[in-house]
Design a protein around this motif. Structure first.
Motif, PDB file in Angstrom:
ATOM      1  N   GLU A  35      30.069  47.018 -90.983  1.00  0.00           N
ATOM      2  CA  GLU A  35      28.717  47.149 -91.536  1.00  0.00           C
ATOM      3  C   GLU A  35      28.094  48.513 -91.243  1.00  0.00           C
ATOM      4  OE1 GLU A  35      24.489  44.674 -91.711  1.00  0.00           O
ATOM      5  OE2 GLU A  35      26.105  44.017 -90.380  1.00  0.00           O
TER       6      GLU A  35
ATOM      7  N   THR B 194      28.265  51.631 -94.680  1.00  0.00           N
ATOM      8  CA  THR B 194      27.033  51.614 -95.464  1.00  0.00           C
ATOM      9  C   THR B 194      26.440  53.020 -95.561  1.00  0.00           C
ATOM     10  OG1 THR B 194      25.801  51.052 -93.450  1.00  0.00           O
ATOM     11  CG2 THR B 194      26.461  49.236 -94.892  1.00  0.00           C
TER      12      THR B 194
ATOM     13  N   TYR C 233      34.739  52.713 -95.509  1.00  0.00           N
ATOM     14  CA  TYR C 233      34.421  52.000 -96.749  1.00  0.00           C
ATOM     15  C   TYR C 233      35.691  51.510 -97.424  1.00  0.00           C
ATOM     16  CZ  TYR C 233      33.336  51.493-101.722  1.00  0.00           C
ATOM     17  OH  TYR C 233      33.243  51.029-103.008  1.00  0.00           O
TER      18      TYR C 233
ATOM     19  N   GLN D  88      37.072  47.591 -97.980  1.00  0.00           N
ATOM     20  CA  GLN D  88      37.427  47.021 -99.277  1.00  0.00           C
ATOM     21  C   GLN D  88      38.821  46.393 -99.225  1.00  0.00           C
ATOM     22  OE1 GLN D  88      35.543  46.662-101.818  1.00  0.00           O
ATOM     23  NE2 GLN D  88      33.857  48.136-101.643  1.00  0.00           N
TER      24      GLN D  88
ATOM     25  N   PHE E  30      30.656  43.599-103.247  1.00  0.00           N
ATOM     26  CA  PHE E  30      30.961  44.855-102.559  1.00  0.00           C
ATOM     27  C   PHE E  30      31.721  45.853-103.429  1.00  0.00           C
ATOM     28  CE2 PHE E  30      30.440  42.034 -98.783  1.00  0.00           C
ATOM     29  CZ  PHE E  30      29.433  42.768 -98.150  1.00  0.00           C
TER      30      PHE E  30
ATOM     31  N   LYS F 190      31.223  48.402-105.398  1.00  0.00           N
ATOM     32  CA  LYS F 190      30.266  49.418-105.814  1.00  0.00           C
ATOM     33  C   LYS F 190      30.553  50.690-105.023  1.00  0.00           C
ATOM     34  CE  LYS F 190      26.775  46.862-104.854  1.00  0.00           C
ATOM     35  NZ  LYS F 190      25.372  46.380-104.593  1.00  0.00           N
TER      36      LYS F 190
ATOM     37  N   ARG G 243      28.542  52.638-103.357  1.00  0.00           N
ATOM     38  CA  ARG G 243      27.863  52.807-102.084  1.00  0.00           C
ATOM     39  C   ARG G 243      27.313  51.451-101.637  1.00  0.00           C
ATOM     40  NH1 ARG G 243      23.574  57.567-101.318  1.00  0.00           N
ATOM     41  NH2 ARG G 243      25.558  58.692-101.426  1.00  0.00           N
ATOM     42  N   LEU G 244      27.521  51.144-100.349  1.00  0.00           N
ATOM     43  CA  LEU G 244      27.073  49.866 -99.786  1.00  0.00           C
ATOM     44  C   LEU G 244      25.843  50.085 -98.929  1.00  0.00           C
ATOM     45  CD1 LEU G 244      30.534  48.395 -98.664  1.00  0.00           C
ATOM     46  CD2 LEU G 244      29.320  48.055-100.833  1.00  0.00           C
ATOM     47  N   SER G 245      25.004  49.021 -98.883  1.00  0.00           N
ATOM     48  CA  SER G 245      23.776  49.096 -98.082  1.00  0.00           C
ATOM     49  C   SER G 245      23.728  47.903 -97.121  1.00  0.00           C
ATOM     50  CB  SER G 245      22.542  49.065 -98.992  1.00  0.00           C
ATOM     51  OG  SER G 245      22.456  47.808 -99.640  1.00  0.00           O
TER      52      SER G 245
ATOM     53  N   ASP H  19      23.380  44.622 -98.841  1.00  0.00           N
ATOM     54  CA  ASP H  19      24.594  43.979 -99.361  1.00  0.00           C
ATOM     55  C   ASP H  19      25.211  43.059 -98.307  1.00  0.00           C
ATOM     56  OD1 ASP H  19      24.478  45.293-101.850  1.00  0.00           O
ATOM     57  OD2 ASP H  19      25.401  47.080-100.959  1.00  0.00           O
ATOM     58  N   PHE H  20      25.218  43.511 -97.085  1.00  0.00           N
ATOM     59  CA  PHE H  20      25.794  42.677 -96.016  1.00  0.00           C
ATOM     60  C   PHE H  20      24.906  41.462 -95.749  1.00  0.00           C
ATOM     61  CE2 PHE H  20      28.257  46.463 -95.488  1.00  0.00           C
ATOM     62  CZ  PHE H  20      29.436  46.059 -94.891  1.00  0.00           C
TER      63      PHE H  20
END
Length: 374
Positions: free
Chosen positions: A55, A59, A67, A71, A98, A100, A102-104, A107-108
């Motif tokens: 996490e 992110t 990242y 995945q 997930f 995408k 860029r993750l934030s 999202d988690f």
């Protein structure tokens, strides 16, 4: 003791509720399958590990390699899930969540929210464990209260029996021969222990092992072996051996052949030898029921006759004869009542215990029935 008149309804109701709650929890788990829910719990644990691991780094503008690793690990994790796993679709939905650039943190958070139904299913296992514990506790409470009522029944029956005792009965007809025998056998055994050889005394104790109602503590093995094998020391009285055990080895060499063995064995068993007395031989007061006393007196004759003179045996035979009389149980009951009942118990017995006794029996029966039913 519980109140003999206290209704057991509350405990029974608690037990029924606990049983029903446990059954409902078992049904809820069975609807899904316990093994499937356990597999789901393992999957959630592994997913939480993955989310916690990646996490922070995966992110925002974090580590791009983290990242990619996230995945890959997530895809591998979902693909390995059993096709029959409950809520598998919720796990599969995470792949799209997930997928995408860029993750934030959101999202988690969303990923965890999507598994809330899965966590509720897993919670059925904890709920089942809780209901089983509550059911076990409720059964224990009922069993303990039933046992308390059983003890109260026994107590009240004893009060009723002893309350009918003839307190004017001539209990001295029993007490006199018993006290005379007890005093005589104590004196005879003390003289035997003080004057006879240790070998003879311990042989007597060993012989008594064949008579279960003459409960001498068995002779320690090393002491028995030493006394039997040491011609000089084994022939000495027990008080002399105990005195020898206080000597220095050099002084003791003048008296026995194995001074160091004597100090080790006799000194190591001093407590046993000091405590060896006539307690296993006395009848005591109040006496046992007739059949038990007659049988025990027969065993006592076999043991006491090996060291005591006829005067002691005469008193023992008098005790045995008293136990054979038709009046024995009446006298014994009076002796037990006088010896054991308090003034309060005497008053309660005199006022009658039938109502309390019946109530205690009914309460115990109701609780035992509930244990069978629930």
């Amino acid at each position: 003791m519980p109140d003999a008149k206290a209704a057991p309804d509350g405990l029974v109701a608690d037990l029924k509720r606990a049983r029903d709650a446990r059954d409902d929890a078992e049904d809820a788990v069975a609807d899904v399958g316990e093994s499937r829910i356990r597999a789901l719990r393992d999957a959630l644990t592994e997913l939480d590990r993955l989310l916690a691991q990646y996490e922070e780094d995966a992110t925002g503008t974090g580590d791009f390699q983290s990242y990619l690793s996230f995945q890959d690990d997530l895809v591998a994790f979902v693909e390995e899930l059993d096709d029959d796993l409950p809520e598998r679709e919720a796990f599969e939905s995470l792949l799209d969540l997930f997928k995408k650039r860029r993750l934030s943190d959101a999202d988690f958070t969303e990923a965890r929210n999507r598994l809330s139904d899965a966590r509720d299913l897993v919670g059925r296992l904890d709920h089942l464990a809780d209901t089983r514990k509550r059911y076990a506790d409720a059964r224990q409470a009922v069993e303990e209260r039933a046992d308390e009522h059983a003890a109260e029944v026994e107590h009240l029956e004893r009060l009723r029996r002893l309350g009918n005792a003839d307190l004017d009965a001539p209990v001295e007809d029993l007490r006199d021969p018993i006290e005379a025998y007890d005093e005589a056998v104590r004196e005879a055994f003390e003289a035997f222990k003080s004057n006879a050889s240790a070998r003879c005394v311990l042989d007597l104790v060993a012989t008594a092992e064949s008579y279960p109602l003459v409960p001498f503590e068995p002779v320690p093995g090393d002491l028995r072996e030493f006394v039997a094998g040491a011609d000089d020391a084994g022939g000495e009285p027990i008080p002399q051996l105990l005195e020898y055990a206080e000597y220095s080895p050099s002084k003791l060499e003048h008296y026995v052949e194995e001074p160091r063995t004597l100090k080790r064995v006799v000194g190591g068993n001093r407590t046993y030898l000091d405590r060896l007395d006539a307690d296993p031989l006395v009848v005591d007061w109040p006496p046992a029921p007739a059949a038990e006393l007659q049988y025990r007196a027969r065993e006592l004759v076999a043991v006491v006759g090996r060291f005591a003179d006829d005067s002691v045996l005469e008193w023992l035979h008098a005790v045995r004869a008293a136990a054979r009389t038709n009046d024995y149980e009446r006298l014994r009951t009076a002796a037990v009542a006088d010896h054991e009942l308090t003034d309060g118990e005497m008053e309660r017995a005199a006022s009658g215990v039938e109502d309390d006794l019946e109530a205690a029996r009914e309460a115990e029966a109701a609780l035992r029935d509930a244990l069978s039913e629930y």
